[in-house]
Design an enzyme around this catalytic site. Sequence first.
Site, mmCIF file in Angstrom:
data_model
loop_
_atom_site.group_PDB
_atom_site.id
_atom_site.type_symbol
_atom_site.label_atom_id
_atom_site.label_comp_id
_atom_site.label_asym_id
_atom_site.label_seq_id
_atom_site.Cartn_x
_atom_site.Cartn_y
_atom_site.Cartn_z
ATOM 1 C CB SER A 115 -8.283 0.637 6.082
ATOM 2 O OG SER A 115 -9.007 1.833 6.244
ATOM 3 C CB SER B 195 -7.891 3.559 3.065
ATOM 4 O OG SER B 195 -7.001 3.039 4.034
ATOM 5 C CE LYS C 71 -3.751 2.078 2.742
ATOM 6 N NZ LYS C 71 -4.563 1.906 3.968
#
Length: 511
Positions: free
Chosen positions: A209, A185, A104
């Site tokens: 997330s 996210s 990420k």
Amino acid sequence: MAQLRLLLAAAMVAVAAVCSASAGFEFEEATVDAIRHGFKSGRLTSKQLVLFYLDRIARLDPLLRAVLEVNPDALAQAARADAERAAGHRRSCGPLHGVPVLLKDNVATRDRLNTTAGSLALLGSVVRRDAGVAARLRAAGAVILGKANPSEWSHFRDTAVPSGWSARGGQTLNPYVLSADPCGSSSGSAVAAAANLAAVTLGTETDGSILCPASKNSVVGIKPTVGLTSRAGVIPISPRQDTVGPICRTVSDAVHVLDAIVGYDALDAEATGAASKYIPRGGYGQFLKMDGFRGKRIGILNGFFVKPYGKKQLDVYQKHIAEMRKHGATVIENIEIVENLNETTKIHLWSIDLVLMQAEFKLSLNAYLSDLLYSPVRSLADVIAFNNAHPVEERIKDFGQSLLIDSEKTNGIGPDEKSMLEIIDYVSTEGLEKLMRTHRLDAIVTPNNDASSFFAIGGMPAITVPAGYDDEGVPFGICFGGLKGYEPRLIEMAYAFEQGTKVRRTPSFKA
């Protein structure tokens, strides 16, 4: 639709060409164990594997927008792994050696990749060192394949920002139903794992997330106990709740990644030091047990397996719960999670936590930015000013930045915030913790990530596993969560569930 069909057809041709060069190795859905076997048998090299994923990203990512950038050094890292394997290097025995991983884009890497949390404000910034988890992956011999597209600022810019959107990467799409919410996210990480754009991926979670995008994209997500994995070098929201964990296609793969990234880090000493006591001798792989439900006590929270879920989804969940009982679990239903808390606390809990996170975000982000070797922005105030100066690129008119602005207005952790922290601690202690200890539970089981906030405020672990697909073909998951350090028993149950149901199927790319 015609463009989509052409894109997918081109992808299949390219994938077939790479596969034919590797003596019949099955690339798509390949697990870490299968990859390791391919390396050992000589049917596969790390370089071939990286080429496969790079080609697949090039063909599919213009549609999915799950990957921000690929590592220009990935092939060199793969070649080095192949050479180490040929030379019998000691670390080549590890399960992640030569295996490509996507991170990420809030996980720092000291290389030619950017680390931006999806924001143009941090493009070109230079980190001082690898994040703690990235350093551990490198030490294990993993190939850093690239950075996955997150919801910008880990979905802490404005509530109007869609899940999976960032100014750098655009809108990530769900590979099962392109119009469906990919959830945030760690959207890009989950979509990349689901669509076979990487062997394994890494996400982060403050509240939901990892668990939500894993559920919505039919993959496995592990949200570890806070501190089990280092947050050093990770663009933060709340040190109280932030954690880093794997998002992969199987429980086994996620456990291999978890084993590689847990442990003490002097740069996140307090949290990792406190959580180190939970790491089992011999690692987490020993808990991949087919009979993982035997003797377990599972709690079902009142009001969770109900609407807004449709009848088909609820029927699937009830079937899964029945199977847990059949395989040796004691299931205790209709438990009230906050029965000892007054109504005012229940109503205001999440707004209290948001106020705390805003204060923590400003403090921790400013600390992160000040430690960079180079950065166009050095504070949250600078980020807000950058967005205002680039309204078109950052789509300020469409999405705003209210969370950033409200965070900038905070003034640290003062008396009011300390009182709020006491309320949060009270809710965690008298809520989920007390419930689990009173009923002697090994796990709370919920749909998708519906209890993620309770696990978040308590720093507790959870694992989500694919559970089914709704009438439109959108995936949904089932979540096993527990107290700090409960990863071993959660892994046992998640693995037993996965192996007993075999729910996951490859994406359909339905328009």
